[in-house]
Design a protein around this motif. Structure first.
Motif, PDB file in Angstrom:
ATOM      1  N   TYR A  23       3.837  15.241   4.131  1.00 59.01           N
ATOM      2  CA  TYR A  23       2.587  14.475   4.120  1.00 59.01           C
ATOM      3  C   TYR A  23       2.262  13.939   2.726  1.00 59.01           C
ATOM      4  O   TYR A  23       2.334  14.660   1.732  1.00 59.01           O
ATOM      5  N   SER A  66      11.317  10.528   7.009  1.00 60.79           N
ATOM      6  CA  SER A  66      10.161  11.423   7.080  1.00 60.79           C
ATOM      7  C   SER A  66      10.686  12.829   7.360  1.00 60.79           C
ATOM      8  O   SER A  66      11.827  12.985   7.837  1.00 60.79           O
ATOM      9  N   SER A  93       4.587  -7.551   2.987  1.00 61.03           N
ATOM     10  CA  SER A  93       3.821  -7.066   4.128  1.00 61.03           C
ATOM     11  C   SER A  93       3.698  -8.272   5.049  1.00 61.03           C
ATOM     12  O   SER A  93       4.296  -9.323   4.779  1.00 61.03           O
ATOM     13  N   PHE A  94       2.897  -8.127   6.109  1.00 59.48           N
ATOM     14  CA  PHE A  94       2.763  -9.254   7.044  1.00 59.48           C
ATOM     15  C   PHE A  94       1.464 -10.019   6.828  1.00 59.48           C
ATOM     16  O   PHE A  94       1.159 -10.948   7.564  1.00 59.48           O
ATOM     17  N   ASP A 128       6.966 -10.349   8.762  1.00 57.83           N
ATOM     18  CA  ASP A 128       6.540  -9.338   9.733  1.00 57.83           C
ATOM     19  C   ASP A 128       7.757  -8.507  10.129  1.00 57.83           C
ATOM     20  O   ASP A 128       8.677  -9.019  10.777  1.00 57.83           O
ATOM     21  N   SER A 148       0.841  -1.189   0.000  1.00 57.26           N
ATOM     22  CA  SER A 148       0.000   0.000   0.000  1.00 57.26           C
ATOM     23  C   SER A 148       0.877   1.240   0.000  1.00 57.26           C
ATOM     24  O   SER A 148       2.097   1.157   0.190  1.00 57.26           O
ATOM     25  N   ASN A 174      10.890   0.660   3.945  1.00 52.96           N
ATOM     26  CA  ASN A 174       9.731   1.551   3.893  1.00 52.96           C
ATOM     27  C   ASN A 174       8.678   1.247   4.962  1.00 52.96           C
ATOM     28  O   ASN A 174       7.938   2.134   5.358  1.00 52.96           O
ATOM     29  N   PRO A 220       9.838  12.207   3.235  1.00 49.07           N
ATOM     30  CA  PRO A 220       8.601  12.790   2.711  1.00 49.07           C
ATOM     31  C   PRO A 220       7.919  13.685   3.749  1.00 49.07           C
ATOM     32  O   PRO A 220       7.993  13.424   4.951  1.00 49.07           O
ATOM     33  N   THR A 255      -1.795   8.693   2.031  1.00 47.12           N
ATOM     34  CA  THR A 255      -1.807   7.222   1.964  1.00 47.12           C
ATOM     35  C   THR A 255      -2.728   6.719   3.078  1.00 47.12           C
ATOM     36  O   THR A 255      -3.160   7.504   3.930  1.00 47.12           O
ATOM     37  N   PRO A 256      -2.998   5.399   3.126  1.00 45.66           N
ATOM     38  CA  PRO A 256      -3.840   4.883   4.210  1.00 45.66           C
ATOM     39  C   PRO A 256      -3.330   5.269   5.604  1.00 45.66           C
ATOM     40  O   PRO A 256      -4.119   5.532   6.517  1.00 45.66           O
TER      41      PRO A 256
END
Ligand code: NAD
Length: 257
Positions: A184, A139, A36-37, A64, A15, A87, A182, A187-188
Motif C-alpha cells: 500500500y 502490485s 494521462s488521458f 488513453d 499523480s 504504471n 508495491p 496515493t489518490p
C-alpha cells in the motif's frame, strides 16, 4: 547513476506512483514523458515544473491507456523510449458475481493490455538504441490475492507473467524487464478507497488505515512514491543489468507472510 541522454515514458504519471517515478528518473538525468488521458493545464504544468527543477526535458502527452492504438501512439509520438514504465492503473472492488462488466474490462485494458501495446511499440526503439529498461508497476496483488479485487488481481498476476516473457525474449540483448510490486502506497487511488472502507467496517480513518489497509503490511507503514522512484532508478543502473524477469517487492514485508 546518470540517465542523461535517455528518455523515459511513464504511463499514468500525473499523480501518485507514476509522478513519483517521473521525478526520480528526472533527478537521475532522464528526459521524461508524462502521460494521462486528461490533457489539462495542470498536466502540462507538471511537466514544466519537472523540467524547471531538474534541468531535463519533460513533456506531457495525452493518451488513453484503455485504448490499444493510443498506447502505441504515445510511444510513437514520444519518438524515443529507453525506459518504459507501465504504471497506469485503476481499481474497483466488488464480489465477483456482482463485478460490473465495464469495470472488469476497463481494469484489464488499463492495468494489463496497455503494457502489451506500449512494450510492443517501445522494444524496436530500445533495440535501435542498444539499451532498454521495461519496468512494470504490478502490485503485491501480482503475487497474492485479496477478496473482491478479482479484476485487479487477474491483471496484476497477468503483468507479472508478461514481464517474465518479455525478459526471456530480450535476454540476449542489453534490455531488461522487471516488475515492481508495491504494497500500500498512500496515493489518490488508495485515498479513494478509504471512505467506503470506513463505512463498511464502521471505523474511523486511522483505524481503517491501521487495521484494514495495513493489516497485511507488517511494517505498518505505507511505502512512498519516492521509494518506488528510487527502485525504478536502481533498475536502470548498471548494477541491475543482470536483474531481469523478476519481481521486486516494496511492500513492508507483505509477501513474506
Ligand atoms: P493514481 O490514481 O494516483 O494514479 C493513476 C494515474 O493513472 C493517474 O495519473 C491517472 O490519470 C492515470 N490513468 C488512469 N486511467 C488512465 C487511462 N485510461 N489512461 C492514461 N492514464 C490513466 O494511482 P497510483 O496509486 O499511483 O497507482 C499507480 C500504479 O501503481 C497502478 O498500476 C496501481 O495498480 C499500482 N499500485 C498502487 C498501489 C497503491 O497502494 N497506491 C499499490 C500497488 C500497486
Amino acid at each position: 547513476m546518470s540517465l542523461t541522454g535517455k528518455t523515459a515514458i511513464i504511463t499514468g504519471s500525473t499523480s501518485g506512483i507514476g509522478l513519483g517515478i517521473a521525478w526520480e528518473l528526472a533527478r537521475a538525468g532522464a528526459d521524461v514523458v508524462l502521460n494521462s488521458f486528461t490533457d489539462s493545464d495542470e498536466d502540462h504544468a507538471l511537466a514544466r515544473q519537472i523540467a524547471d527543477e531538474t534541468g531535463v526535458k519533460a513533456r506531457y502527452i495525452k493518451a488513453d491507456m484503455s485504448k490499444g492504438a493510443e498506447c502505441r501512439a504515445l510511444v510513437e509520438t514520444a519518438g524515443r523510449c529507453d525506459v518504459l514504465v507501465n504504471n497506469a492503473g485503476i481499481q474497483h472492488v466488488a464480489p465477483i458475481d456482482e463485478f460490473p462488466v465495464d469495470k472488469w474490462d476497463a481494469i484489464i485494458a488499463i492495468n494489463l493490455n496497455s503494457a502489451f501495446h506500449t512494450t510492443a511499440a517501445a522494444l524496436p526503439m530500445m533495440r535501435a538504441a542498444g539499451w532498454g529498461r521495461v519496468i512494470n508497476i504490478a502490485s503485491a496483488h501480482g503475487l497474492t490475492a485479496s477478496p473482491f479485487k478479482s479484476a485487479y488481481v487477474a491483471a496484476k498476476h497477468g503483468i507479472v507473467g508478461m514481464t517474465k516473457t518479455v525478459a526471456l525474449e530480450t535476454a540476449r540483448e542489453p534490455i531488461t524487464a522487471n516488475a515492481i510490486c508495491p504494497g500500500y502506497v498512500l496515493t489518490p487511488l488508495v485515498e479513494e478507497q478509504i471512505p467506503d472502507t470506513m463505512e463498511k467496517y464502521d471505523m474511523g480513518r486511522d483505524e481503517v488505515i491501521e487495521k484494514v489497509m495495513l493489516e497485511r503490511q507488517p511494517s505498518k507503514e505505507f511505502a512512498t512514491v519516492e521509494q518506488l522512484g528510487g527502485t525504478a532508478v536502481f533498475l536502470c543502473s548498471d548494477a541491475a543489468a543482470q536483474i531481469t524477469g523478476t519481481t521486486l517487492s516494496v511492500d513492508g514485508g507483505w509477501t513474506a507472510l
